[in-house]
Design an enzyme around this catalytic site. Structure first.
Site, mmCIF file in Angstrom:
data_model
loop_
_atom_site.group_PDB
_atom_site.id
_atom_site.type_symbol
_atom_site.label_atom_id
_atom_site.label_comp_id
_atom_site.label_asym_id
_atom_site.label_seq_id
_atom_site.Cartn_x
_atom_site.Cartn_y
_atom_site.Cartn_z
ATOM 1 N N LYS A 129 0.845 -1.191 0.000
ATOM 2 C CA LYS A 129 0.000 0.000 0.000
ATOM 3 C C LYS A 129 0.885 1.247 0.000
ATOM 4 C CE LYS A 129 -3.890 1.824 2.768
ATOM 5 N NZ LYS A 129 -4.697 1.531 3.989
ATOM 6 N N SER A 131 -9.542 1.193 3.142
ATOM 7 C CA SER A 131 -8.794 2.102 2.295
ATOM 8 C C SER A 131 -7.694 1.389 1.514
ATOM 9 C CB SER A 131 -8.165 3.203 3.153
ATOM 10 O OG SER A 131 -7.185 2.659 4.044
ATOM 11 N N SER A 173 -9.433 -1.646 7.187
ATOM 12 C CA SER A 173 -8.976 -1.306 5.844
ATOM 13 C C SER A 173 -8.202 -2.405 5.151
ATOM 14 C CB SER A 173 -8.115 -0.029 5.887
ATOM 15 O OG SER A 173 -8.888 1.062 6.322
#
Length: 476
Positions: A86, A160, A184
């Site tokens: 990420k 996210s 997330s």
């Protein structure tokens, strides 16, 4: 070697490393297979922000040389495995955007500890994955494109760690690492038919990870299988002097704990999260079937109540959003125009929350943890859906709120399912648990007491071995 080298991308991380060590294909073959697939489909999926093409090919060449020399590096758990992280994790000399225009020039000088440990385990960094701005969720206009769910275009892959979930489902990396503050990592795993683990708070270093909420942030291994999750967790977990909050507890051999035996394991059906009248009917049926499967494997299944989980979404927002607003105060003062309008509104709103409200949320968090502690004195794991419904359409997430009930449903309700475990500082995993009648993935969530990741993985592996959900491929 697969009959077609492009088939390498469908292998698990475990099988990829084994194939490279056995000489069935090279690390360069694997990286090139992923690069070809990224070039072919990621313009539509939008899972990557940065593809580290030359760096990955260079690392693959080094791995192939190490194998020829019989170097000790070959023993790494993730030797030659193409991974991605990420874009919230610092990478030396490579953009770390945090999904925001405000970080468009952010080139760190050092790797986050998670990234460094992945490399130490032999993994090859393919690139940085898309995310909701500042890891908050709800971005209206993502600067690097809106990630699509590989199972159905127009639907969210989750927030996210959206790119981390989408890249796995589209087979654009063999494993990924997201970040899970309130769900997330587990949410995208659920929506994309992957495995996503939120570890115990302090189990994995947060050095080099841009914070969202200091009280609850955690790196989240995200993989295609439970075995891969055990390998990634084992590679990145453990004390880090650069992050003094990390636990000094020894890191178990998580992979070695996957024996498939759960006879006598006490499994709690978390009633507040399994009996909601607002849950999608197909999700309810899938969880009921999963519990039957676990019972058939020898587990003892009982109902367990953790009353405050119904309020976990509101408690979570009361803590995480206000903490996030404080962390972004300088950015909001310096360059608010660089932020997405939805992010800006959420931060501004959170900054207005009275201190007494946050204080009450912190007190409620303590009570929730005590309720979980009591539950885990009676059972080994708790089971529930990861999300109360399958992946919604993007426009359902960005639609205007019409009423207080609409806010409850869309902003607080779903957050209770994953938000309860970070509030309690306890680990939980999402694994493939079925599909809706129209083909969208359903996630099965399994949680346990602090530092009981091994128990979670053992239960997850037993369930995975008894089902075939994880073998299904998204239609991309």
């Amino acid at each position: 070697m697969p009959a077609n080298s492009d088939e390498i991308v469908f292998l698990s991380a475990e099988a990829t490393a084994a194939g490279i060590r056995a000489g069935e294909f090279t690390a360069t073959d694997a990286v090139n297979a992923y690069l070809r697939r990224i070039d072919a489909i990621d313009a539509d999926i939008k899972s990557y922000i940065t593809v580290c093409r030359e760096e990955a090919l260079g690392a693959a060449s080094d791995a192939d040389d190490a194998l020829r020399r019989g170097d000790d590096r070959v023993a790494g758990a993730l030797f030659g495995v193409p991974v991605a992280v990420k874009d919230q994790f610092n990478t030396a000399g490579i953009l770390t955007s945090n999904g925001s225009r405000a970080y468009a020039d952010n080139i760190p000088e050092t790797d986050a500890t998670v990234v460094a440990r992945l490399k130490e385990a032999g993994a090859i960094l393919m690139g940085k994955l898309n995310l909701s701005e500042l890891a908050m969720g709800g971005t209206a206009d993502p600067p690097y494109g809106t990630p699509q769910n590989p199972w159905r275009a127009g639907h969210t892959p989750g927030e996210s760690s959206s790119g981390s979930g989408a890249a796995l489902a589209a087979h654009l990396c063999a494993a990924s690492v997201g970040e899970d503050t309130g769900g997330s990592g587990r949410g995208p795993a659920s929506y994309c038919n992957g495995v996503g683990l939120r570890p115990t708070f302090t189990r994995i270093s947060r050095y080099g990870v841009t914070p969202m909420c200091w009280f609850m942030d955690a790196a989240a291994p995200m993989t295609k299988t439970v075995e891969d999750c055990a390998l990634v967790l084992g590679a990145v977990a453990g004390y880090d002097p650069l992050d003094p909050t990390t636990s000094r507890r020894p890191v178990p051999d998580y992979y070695g704990m996957l024996d498939g035996v759960i006879t006598g394991m006490r499994v709690g059906r978390l009633t507040e999260l399994c009996d909601s009248p607002d849950m999608h009917a197909d999700v309810r049926a899938a969880i009921d079937q999963a519990l039957e499967t676990l019972a058939g494997l020898g587990a003892e299944v009982v109902d367990v109540s953790v009353p405050l989980t119904e309020m976990a979404g509101a408690i979570f927002v009361g803590i995480a959003d206000t903490e996030g607003a404080g962390a972004r105060d300088g950015l909001m003062l310096r360059a608010p125009e660089q932020l997405d309008r939805a992010s800006r509104t959420r931060l501004q709103s959170a900054s207005l929350v009275p201190a007494k409200v946050q204080n009450r949320a912190m007190k409620a968090r303590v009570l929730l943890r005590r309720q979980f502690e009591d539950a885990f004195r009676r059972v080994d794991v708790l089971v529930s859906p990861t999300a109360p419904y399958p992946a919604p359409r993007h426009d359902a997430l960005t639609a205007r709120f019409e009423s207080a009930e609409d806010v409850r449903q869309r902003f607080f309700f779903r957050r209770s399912y994953t938000g309860c475990y970070p509030l309690a500082a306890m680990p939980a995993i999402s694994i493939p648990g079925g599909f809706t009648a129209d083909g969208l993935p359903i996630g099965l969530q399994i949680g346990a007491a602090p530092f009981a990741e091994g128990t979670i993985l053992r239960a997850s592996y037993a369930y995975q071995q008894a089902t075939d959900w994880h073998t299904r491929r998204a239609p991309v």
